[in-house]
Design an enzyme around this catalytic site. Structure first.
Site, PDB file in Angstrom:
ATOM      1  N   ASN A 287      -5.929  12.937   0.659  1.00 34.73           N
ATOM      2  CA  ASN A 287      -5.026  12.039   1.384  1.00 34.73           C
ATOM      3  C   ASN A 287      -5.814  11.269   2.435  1.00 34.73           C
ATOM      4  O   ASN A 287      -7.014  11.478   2.608  1.00 34.73           O
ATOM      5  CB  ASN A 287      -3.884  12.833   2.031  1.00 34.73           C
ATOM      6  CG  ASN A 287      -2.766  11.918   2.498  1.00 34.73           C
ATOM      7  OD1 ASN A 287      -2.381  10.965   1.817  1.00 34.73           O
ATOM      8  ND2 ASN A 287      -2.290  12.139   3.707  1.00 34.73           N
ATOM      9  N   LYS A 288      -5.126  10.429   3.168  1.00 37.22           N
ATOM     10  CA  LYS A 288      -5.735   9.556   4.150  1.00 37.22           C
ATOM     11  C   LYS A 288      -6.716  10.310   5.028  1.00 37.22           C
ATOM     12  O   LYS A 288      -6.427  11.413   5.496  1.00 37.22           O
ATOM     13  CB  LYS A 288      -4.642   8.920   5.022  1.00 37.22           C
ATOM     14  CG  LYS A 288      -5.101   7.935   6.009  1.00 37.22           C
ATOM     15  CD  LYS A 288      -5.884   6.810   5.387  1.00 37.22           C
ATOM     16  CE  LYS A 288      -5.037   6.102   4.339  1.00 37.22           C
ATOM     17  NZ  LYS A 288      -5.867   5.161   3.567  1.00 37.22           N
TER      18      LYS A 288
ATOM     19  N   ASP B  30      -2.411  11.415  -1.789  1.00 34.35           N
ATOM     20  CA  ASP B  30      -2.851  10.434  -2.770  1.00 34.35           C
ATOM     21  C   ASP B  30      -3.000  11.079  -4.146  1.00 34.35           C
ATOM     22  O   ASP B  30      -2.730  10.466  -5.165  1.00 34.35           O
ATOM     23  CB  ASP B  30      -4.228   9.876  -2.376  1.00 34.35           C
ATOM     24  CG  ASP B  30      -4.151   8.845  -1.279  1.00 34.35           C
ATOM     25  OD1 ASP B  30      -5.140   8.682  -0.545  1.00 34.35           O
ATOM     26  OD2 ASP B  30      -3.083   8.231  -1.141  1.00 34.35           O
TER      27      ASP B  30
ATOM     28  N   ARG C  49       0.855  -1.162   0.000  1.00 36.08           N
ATOM     29  CA  ARG C  49       0.000   0.000   0.000  1.00 36.08           C
ATOM     30  C   ARG C  49       0.912   1.239   0.000  1.00 36.08           C
ATOM     31  O   ARG C  49       2.123   1.122   0.048  1.00 36.08           O
ATOM     32  CB  ARG C  49      -0.955   0.014   1.203  1.00 36.08           C
ATOM     33  CG  ARG C  49      -0.458  -0.527   2.523  1.00 36.08           C
ATOM     34  CD  ARG C  49       0.610   0.230   3.247  1.00 36.08           C
ATOM     35  NE  ARG C  49       0.268   1.631   3.377  1.00 36.08           N
ATOM     36  CZ  ARG C  49       1.193   2.535   3.628  1.00 36.08           C
ATOM     37  NH1 ARG C  49       2.434   2.218   3.750  1.00 36.08           N
ATOM     38  NH2 ARG C  49       0.885   3.801   3.739  1.00 36.08           N
TER      39      ARG C  49
ATOM     40  N   GLN D 122      -1.958   2.697   9.991  1.00 33.78           N
ATOM     41  CA  GLN D 122      -0.679   2.800   9.270  1.00 33.78           C
ATOM     42  C   GLN D 122       0.351   3.582  10.103  1.00 33.78           C
ATOM     43  O   GLN D 122       1.550   3.341   9.997  1.00 33.78           O
ATOM     44  CB  GLN D 122      -0.863   3.511   7.924  1.00 33.78           C
ATOM     45  CG  GLN D 122      -1.603   2.708   6.879  1.00 33.78           C
ATOM     46  CD  GLN D 122      -3.089   2.999   6.874  1.00 33.78           C
ATOM     47  OE1 GLN D 122      -3.686   3.326   7.916  1.00 33.78           O
ATOM     48  NE2 GLN D 122      -3.724   2.863   5.717  1.00 33.78           N
TER      49      GLN D 122
HETATM   50  O1  MRU Z   1      -4.390   3.268   2.256  1.00 31.70           O
HETATM   51  P1  MRU Z   1      -2.928   3.489   2.134  1.00 31.70           P
HETATM   52  O2  MRU Z   1      -2.162   2.956   3.289  1.00 31.70           O
HETATM   53  O3  MRU Z   1      -2.379   3.061   0.821  1.00 31.70           O
HETATM   54  O4  MRU Z   1      -2.807   5.086   2.214  1.00 31.70           O
HETATM   55  C1  MRU Z   1      -1.563   5.694   2.068  1.00 31.70           C
HETATM   56  C2  MRU Z   1      -1.748   7.135   1.913  1.00 31.70           C
HETATM   57  O5  MRU Z   1      -2.813   7.665   2.076  1.00 31.70           O
HETATM   58  C3  MRU Z   1      -0.566   7.947   1.527  1.00 31.70           C
HETATM   59  O6  MRU Z   1      -0.785   9.242   1.943  1.00 31.70           O
HETATM   60  C4  MRU Z   1      -0.337   8.112   0.054  1.00 31.70           C
HETATM   61  O7  MRU Z   1      -0.613   6.980  -0.628  1.00 31.70           O
HETATM   62  C5  MRU Z   1       1.049   8.636  -0.204  1.00 31.70           C
HETATM   63  S1  MRU Z   1       2.265   7.536   0.280  1.00 31.70           S
HETATM   64  C6  MRU Z   1       3.732   8.308  -0.046  1.00 31.70           C
END
Ligand code: MRU
Length: 353
Positions: free
Chosen positions: A255-256, A245, A52, A204
């Site tokens: 983003n998250k 993202d 991920r 995470q």
């Molecule tokens: O759901 P995930 O763990 O893939 O989410 C990760 C994120 O939201 C990160 O901010 C994004 O992918 C950038 S990682 C450098």
């Protein structure tokens, strides 16, 4: 990529004729590596979150496209491209919310379209280009680390940085975007510690960011997401660094989930809020982040902590995977080309083109 060091973390590695992925679902309890030699297994690894994080997903999908290409039995270029594009669509739909994954796959298919090579050479070039994406990601993250540190406050001498989710080695080729800034600050003796928000529901922050910091003896404190504003009010935080993202042309950042709340809290406490991401994360076809469809996660993720059920059966849940932080809450977007005020993003990118 710098000499592979024993202790460093590489979430995606090409080895001989297959891909090695760190199984991120099992961290920090267990460090295990999955060996993959079929594209469909890359799709499963993405869907199940073995791998991920935007750039890491981009690299896994790049190798997945190559593995898929190796199964296409034809010497006809048109037929090859047609089948390759079908595989590309499958990979892109695995995590459509990740701009880096979409960028990597589109970049590889474009290279094939623009080439007049034979099908065998096209396959060989796909692997070379996938490895190039990995190499470039390392250099991009190291540059983001340098520009990010320069964009942080010069005082205090040792900073306490707040992070959310994991944008570290595990989410990239091994150095990290926002955690790349943290790594650089640590290497330059400018870091007191990291405060990592646990990042419910997939944790995470507490599982992956803390694990990375422990591997490298970087001081880290875990807090629940609800503690962030309190830590800021208590003066425990000097700046917030997050990843992205997807970034709109005006700087609005997807983003998250939880990133938006952090940005509001940072602004309320006059703290710098840095978004660290490769320039390829910016979708210049997206004017703003307004009205974006946000992918939804499983409701059960909200009702469980690991195997423990945390709410009554069949209760209603809501689990958006991401949120949008408006550009006016962002101090700077830190890319491999430098730290940019969101409002200058479009003109900046034109200058880079
Ligand atoms: O759901 P995930 O763990 O893939 O989410 C990760 C994120 O939201 C990160 O901010 C994004 O992918 C950038 S990682 C450098």
């Amino acid at each position: 990529m710098a000499q592979l060091s024993e202790t460093h973390v590489y979430p995606v590695l090409w080895h001989e004729d297959h891909v090695l992925l760190i199984d991120q679902r099992k961290l920090p309890k267990e460090y295990s590596v999955v060996s993959i030699s079929r594209c469909e297994d890359i799709l499963t690894a993405i869907a199940s979150r073995i791998v991920r994080g935007g750039p890491a997903l981009g690299m896994a999908a790049a190798y997945g496209l190559y593995l898929g290409a190796t199964t296409i039995q034809t010497n006809d270029r048109t037929a090859f491209l047609e089948r390759l594009e079908a595989i590309a669509e499958q990979l892109k739909s695995a995590r459509p919310d990740k701009a880096n994954l979409l960028w990597s796959v589109d970049y590889l298919v474009k290279q094939v379209r623009q080439s007049s090579a034979s099908v065998d050479d096209l396959k060989a070039d796909l692997l070379k280009n996938a490895q190039k994406i990995q190499q470039q990601d390392w250099e991009i993250c190291v540059a983001i680390g340098k520009h990010g540190l320069a964009a942080l406050p010069q005082t205090p001498a040792k900073l306490t940085l707040y992070t959310h989710c994991n944008h570290g080695a595990l989410a990239t080729s091994g150095f990290g975007t926002s955690l790349g800034i943290v790594r650089t600050a640590w290497q330059e003796s400018r870091l007191a510690k990291v405060i990592a928000g646990e990042t419910r529901p997939w944790l995470q922050g507490s599982r992956l960011t803390a694990w990375e910091c422990v591997q490298e003896q970087i001081p880290v404190t875990i807090v629940t997401d609800s503690m962030a504003a309190h830590c800021m009010k208590r003066g425990m935080v000097d700046a917030v660094v997050v990843g992205a993202d997807r970034i709109a042309a005006n700087g609005d950042t997807v983003n998250k989930i939880g990133t938006y709340a952090l940005a509001i809290a940072a602004q309320a406490h006059n703290l710098p809020f840095l978004v660290a991401a490769p320039l390829s994360t910016v979708d210049f076809g997206l004017a703003t982040g307004d009205g974006l469809d946000i992918a939804q996660g499983k409701g059960t993720d909200v009702c469980h902590l690991g195997d423990t059920v945390t709410c009554p059966a069949d209760v209603d849940t809501y689990n958006p995977l991401a949120d949008v932080t408006p550009a006016d809450l962002i101090t700077a977007i830190v890319t491999e080309h430098g730290a940019i005020a969101p409002a200058e993003l479009a003109t900046f990118a034109q200058r880079q083109a």
